[in-house]
Design an enzyme around this catalytic site. Structure first.
Site, PDB file in Angstrom:
ATOM      1  N   LYS A 181      32.788   8.062 -11.570  1.00 40.73           N
ATOM      2  CA  LYS A 181      33.450   7.579 -10.337  1.00 40.73           C
ATOM      3  C   LYS A 181      32.452   6.672  -9.630  1.00 40.73           C
ATOM      4  CE  LYS A 181      33.927   7.893  -6.358  1.00 40.73           C
ATOM      5  NZ  LYS A 181      33.625   6.714  -5.512  1.00 40.73           N
ATOM      6  N   GLY A 219      35.644  11.227  -5.304  1.00 42.43           N
ATOM      7  CA  GLY A 219      34.341  11.797  -5.629  1.00 42.43           C
ATOM      8  C   GLY A 219      34.319  13.274  -5.248  1.00 42.43           C
ATOM      9  N   GLU A 257      20.260  12.340  -6.889  1.00 39.16           N
ATOM     10  CA  GLU A 257      19.283  11.258  -6.668  1.00 39.16           C
ATOM     11  C   GLU A 257      19.646  10.629  -5.336  1.00 39.16           C
ATOM     12  OE1 GLU A 257      16.737  10.512  -8.287  1.00 39.16           O
ATOM     13  OE2 GLU A 257      17.014  11.311 -10.290  1.00 39.16           O
ATOM     14  N   CYS A 291      16.702   2.437  -3.446  1.00 36.39           N
ATOM     15  CA  CYS A 291      16.293   3.720  -2.880  1.00 36.39           C
ATOM     16  C   CYS A 291      14.776   3.887  -2.918  1.00 36.39           C
ATOM     17  CB  CYS A 291      16.957   4.837  -3.650  1.00 36.39           C
ATOM     18  SG  CYS A 291      16.735   4.637  -5.420  1.00 36.39           S
ATOM     19  N   GLU A 390      16.414   5.702   6.442  1.00 33.32           N
ATOM     20  CA  GLU A 390      16.609   4.678   5.413  1.00 33.32           C
ATOM     21  C   GLU A 390      17.511   3.574   5.976  1.00 33.32           C
ATOM     22  OE1 GLU A 390      19.024   5.750   1.979  1.00 33.32           O
ATOM     23  OE2 GLU A 390      17.398   5.003   0.730  1.00 33.32           O
TER      24      GLU A 390
HETATM   25  P1  NAD Z   1      27.062   6.867  -0.611  1.00 27.87           P
HETATM   26  O1  NAD Z   1      26.405   8.174  -0.517  1.00 27.87           O
HETATM   27  O2  NAD Z   1      27.860   6.375   0.541  1.00 27.87           O
HETATM   28  O3  NAD Z   1      28.093   6.835  -1.836  1.00 27.87           O
HETATM   29  C1  NAD Z   1      27.682   7.112  -3.162  1.00 27.87           C
HETATM   30  C2  NAD Z   1      28.883   7.536  -3.987  1.00 27.87           C
HETATM   31  O4  NAD Z   1      29.390   8.769  -3.481  1.00 27.87           O
HETATM   32  C3  NAD Z   1      30.064   6.561  -3.960  1.00 27.87           C
HETATM   33  O5  NAD Z   1      30.632   6.506  -5.254  1.00 27.87           O
HETATM   34  C4  NAD Z   1      31.028   7.231  -2.983  1.00 27.87           C
HETATM   35  O6  NAD Z   1      32.390   6.872  -3.201  1.00 27.87           O
HETATM   36  C5  NAD Z   1      30.804   8.694  -3.284  1.00 27.87           C
HETATM   37  N1  NAD Z   1      31.142   9.628  -2.210  1.00 27.87           N
HETATM   38  C6  NAD Z   1      31.215   9.397  -0.876  1.00 27.87           C
HETATM   39  N2  NAD Z   1      31.523  10.541  -0.209  1.00 27.87           N
HETATM   40  C7  NAD Z   1      31.617  11.506  -1.151  1.00 27.87           C
HETATM   41  C8  NAD Z   1      31.859  12.914  -1.088  1.00 27.87           C
HETATM   42  N3  NAD Z   1      32.070  13.546   0.065  1.00 27.87           N
HETATM   43  N4  NAD Z   1      31.866  13.606  -2.237  1.00 27.87           N
HETATM   44  C9  NAD Z   1      31.621  12.988  -3.415  1.00 27.87           C
HETATM   45  N5  NAD Z   1      31.388  11.671  -3.535  1.00 27.87           N
HETATM   46  C10 NAD Z   1      31.380  10.936  -2.414  1.00 27.87           C
HETATM   47  O7  NAD Z   1      25.932   5.844  -1.017  1.00 27.87           O
HETATM   48  P2  NAD Z   1      26.033   4.269  -1.152  1.00 27.87           P
HETATM   49  O8  NAD Z   1      26.143   3.691   0.210  1.00 27.87           O
HETATM   50  O9  NAD Z   1      27.064   3.910  -2.184  1.00 27.87           O
HETATM   51  O10 NAD Z   1      24.592   3.928  -1.779  1.00 27.87           O
HETATM   52  C11 NAD Z   1      23.439   3.795  -1.023  1.00 27.87           C
HETATM   53  C12 NAD Z   1      22.636   5.083  -1.021  1.00 27.87           C
HETATM   54  O11 NAD Z   1      22.334   5.478  -2.352  1.00 27.87           O
HETATM   55  C13 NAD Z   1      21.287   4.938  -0.345  1.00 27.87           C
HETATM   56  O12 NAD Z   1      21.068   6.046   0.504  1.00 27.87           O
HETATM   57  C14 NAD Z   1      20.292   4.965  -1.499  1.00 27.87           C
HETATM   58  O13 NAD Z   1      19.011   5.413  -1.182  1.00 27.87           O
HETATM   59  C15 NAD Z   1      20.955   5.862  -2.456  1.00 27.87           C
HETATM   60  N6  NAD Z   1      20.463   5.625  -3.808  1.00 27.87           N
HETATM   61  C16 NAD Z   1      19.615   6.545  -4.379  1.00 27.87           C
HETATM   62  C17 NAD Z   1      19.104   6.322  -5.638  1.00 27.87           C
HETATM   63  C18 NAD Z   1      18.176   7.307  -6.290  1.00 27.87           C
HETATM   64  O14 NAD Z   1      18.066   7.267  -7.498  1.00 27.87           O
HETATM   65  N7  NAD Z   1      17.510   8.176  -5.569  1.00 27.87           N
HETATM   66  C19 NAD Z   1      19.436   5.167  -6.332  1.00 27.87           C
HETATM   67  C20 NAD Z   1      20.259   4.246  -5.725  1.00 27.87           C
HETATM   68  C21 NAD Z   1      20.792   4.492  -4.467  1.00 27.87           C
END
Ligand code: NAD
Length: 486
Positions: A181, A219, A257, A291, A390
């Site tokens: 997803k 998700g 992650e 990240c 962040e």
């Molecule tokens: P996000 O947390 O908003 O969304 C990530 C994913 O989760 C999306 O697919 C979203 O649709 C889904 N999602 C949202 N709410 C959910 C829920 N309640 N249950 C299950 N799934 C849900 O993050 P984003 O804005 O897409 O990405 C940016 C963030 O990702 C930043 O905080 C960044 O640090 C982090 N990130 C971490 C890593 C790592 O490896 N540590 C890598 C890349 C990005």
């Protein structure tokens, strides 16, 4: 096959439209609508989970090592054949600078699939513990590693190919089936994977399902469904908390992650000009939307002003530019919402007593697209919001330190623990500082830790578990002990 501007779901081996219709995907550099992606409904997700469950329970996928390795290699070749198209798509949909698509935004993760395919062949799936007589009963004991089952993979938009493939590669190599997803902002990067899997590989129906949706609720559905055994999530720490809480209802395994606020430590024997120039480059690559990006620059107090000048000048020179241009390091941010969020942090920084040594707003002359100037904030302390939270934009905070111990203290004074960097003239001393950082990865004097064989992940609130490397692969394995009476 030539493509229209609409892309489909992959469910149970077939490319199908979404029952929820379709949603638009947008070029963040121009706001141009690129086309649409299938908008899955809860029923579509339900069918995808059922297909993954059936493929795991009723086919030989989980035990067919050689076949799995072959399918992964086919996926790699299929993606490589479409590399030119994928490169343009990634630049347009993600706003990723072109140069990054030759590395972590595309070519590197596609190539890394070979590493996971090779691991299927080389991994020690079974360990013979030999005979023993526990409680007087002669037994021959073996330990077997096997797939966990159905994996729900939930991914963000910032490095979509890297993160989608860093989940599919090890999960499939380990013998799991997967429902992917992706984030609503980058559905095409995932949908293309579905196309390649359906059209150019022998993956059996249901082994990989790609479910794009405009709704985050899908998700959440993956995290709650009892047929899903493991949730592999990459995203923000706030969403990670929700994932963990909601997976608790069915006691799923969770692999997280999450976010970071990593420090770039410049020691007093470092080449200040080289270190600060590198910090500027590293901090605004892909508009700071990584990240593991080092967004707090810690410099010796006595050289603070000089460091500010070098860093600000480097940031201004790099600037924000068209991601299509080979020379661009910092493109747009992903969306209007993300730009607003970053602007909120900039306003707050000023209220907290900070000042901009460069940037602080939108670049001139860019009326379309979502842009923020490379920005350096001075005059804050490590307890300000800009230094603790962040921002996920091209915004760096520079802070003075009073020597190695103080630098380590400030670097570790964070709820996060994802990554970090240390620059110093004496490499042993720099390495010593690196060892004291409470983070999952550290770069010393510009060393690059990224690679298929290198585990990546976070301490503290940056996550649970590791992605990539053998440690990352083992996240997707169960351990079974078998004892035979002899
Ligand atoms: P996000 O947390 O908003 O969304 C990530 C994913 O989760 C999306 O697919 C979203 O649709 C889904 N999602 C949202 N709410 C959910 C829920 N309640 N249950 C299950 N799934 C849900 O993050 P984003 O804005 O897409 O990405 C940016 C963030 O990702 C930043 O905080 C960044 O640090 C982090 N990130 C971490 C890593 C790592 O490896 N540590 C890598 C890349 C990005």
């Amino acid at each position: 096959m030539s493509r229209t501007n609409d892309r489909l779901l992959l469910v149970d081996g077939r490319l199908v439209p979404g029952a929820g219709g379709a949603f638009e995907t947008i070029n963040p550099a121009t706001e141009e609508v690129l086309g649409t992606a299938a908008d899955a409904s809860a029923d579509d997700m339900d069918r995808a989970i059922a297909a993954a469950r059936r493929a795991f329970d009723e086919t030989g996928w989980a035990t067919g090592h050689a076949f799995r390795a072959r399918c992964l290699r086919q996926l790699r070749e299929g993606l490589r054949r479409r590399a030119d198209e994928l490169r343009e798509l990634t630049i347009k949909e993600v706003g990723a600078p072109r140069f990054l698509t030759f590395g972590a935004q595309l070519d590197a993760p596609v190539d890394d699939l070979a590493w996971f395919a090779d691991l299927v062949d080389d991994y020690g799936w079974e360990r013979d513990l030999g005979r023993a007589e526990p409680m007087g009963m002669p037994s021959h004991r073996r330990v077997v590693r096997e797939a966990v089952g159905v994996v729900g993979a939930i991914t963000p938009w910032n490095f979509p190919h890297q993160i989608n493939l860093a989940k599919l590669g090890p999960a499939l190599a380990a013998g799991n089936t997967v429902v992917l997803k992706p984030a609503p902002d980058t559905p095409w990067c995932a949908a293309v994977l579905g196309e390649v899997i359906a059209e150019e590989t022998d993956f059996p129906p249901g082994v990989v399902n790609v479910v794009t949706s405009s709704d985050h609720a899908l998700g959440a559905q993956l995290t709650q469904d009892p047929r899903v055994d493991l949730v592999s999530f990459t995203g923000s720490t706030a969403t990670g908390r929700n994932v963990m809480a909601s997976a608790a209802g069915t006691l799923k395994r969770v692999f997280l992650e999450l976010g970071g606020k990593s420090a770039f430590v410049v020691l007093d024997d470092a080449d200040l000009r080289a270190a600060c120039s590198y910090a500027a480059f590293a901090g605004i690559t892909h508009a700071g939307q990584g990240c593991a990006i080092t967004t707090r620059i810690l410099v010796p107090r006595e050289r603070h002003d000089e460091a500010v000048e070098i860093t600000a000048r480097a940031l201004a020179k790099l600037g924000a530019g068209d991601p299509q241009d080979d020379r661009t390091i910092c493109g747009p941010v992903i969306s209007a919402g993300q730009r607003e969020r970053i602007e909120g942090y900039l306003e707050q920084a000023v209220k907290d007593g900070g000042a901009f040594a460069c940037g602080g707003g939108r670049p001139e002359g860019r009326d379309r697209g979502f842009w923020i100037e490379p920005t350096l904030i001075t005059g804050l302390t490590n307890d300000s919001r800009a230094a603790r939270e962040e921002i996920f934009g091209p915004v760096l905070v520079i802070l003075p330190h009073d020597g190695d111990d103080d630098a380590v203290r400030i670097a570790n004074d964070s709820p996060y623990g994802l990554s970090g960097a240390v620059h110093g003239g004496d490499v042993e001393r720099a390495r010593g500082v690196a060892r004291r950082l409470r983070t999952g990865t550290v770069s010393v004097n510009g060393g690059v830790w990224y690679g298929a064989d290198v585990p990546f992940g976070g301490y503290k609130q940056s996550g649970i578990g590791r992605e990539m490397g053998v440690a990352g692969f083992e996240e997707y394995l169960e351990t079974k002990a078998i004892a035979e009476g002899v």
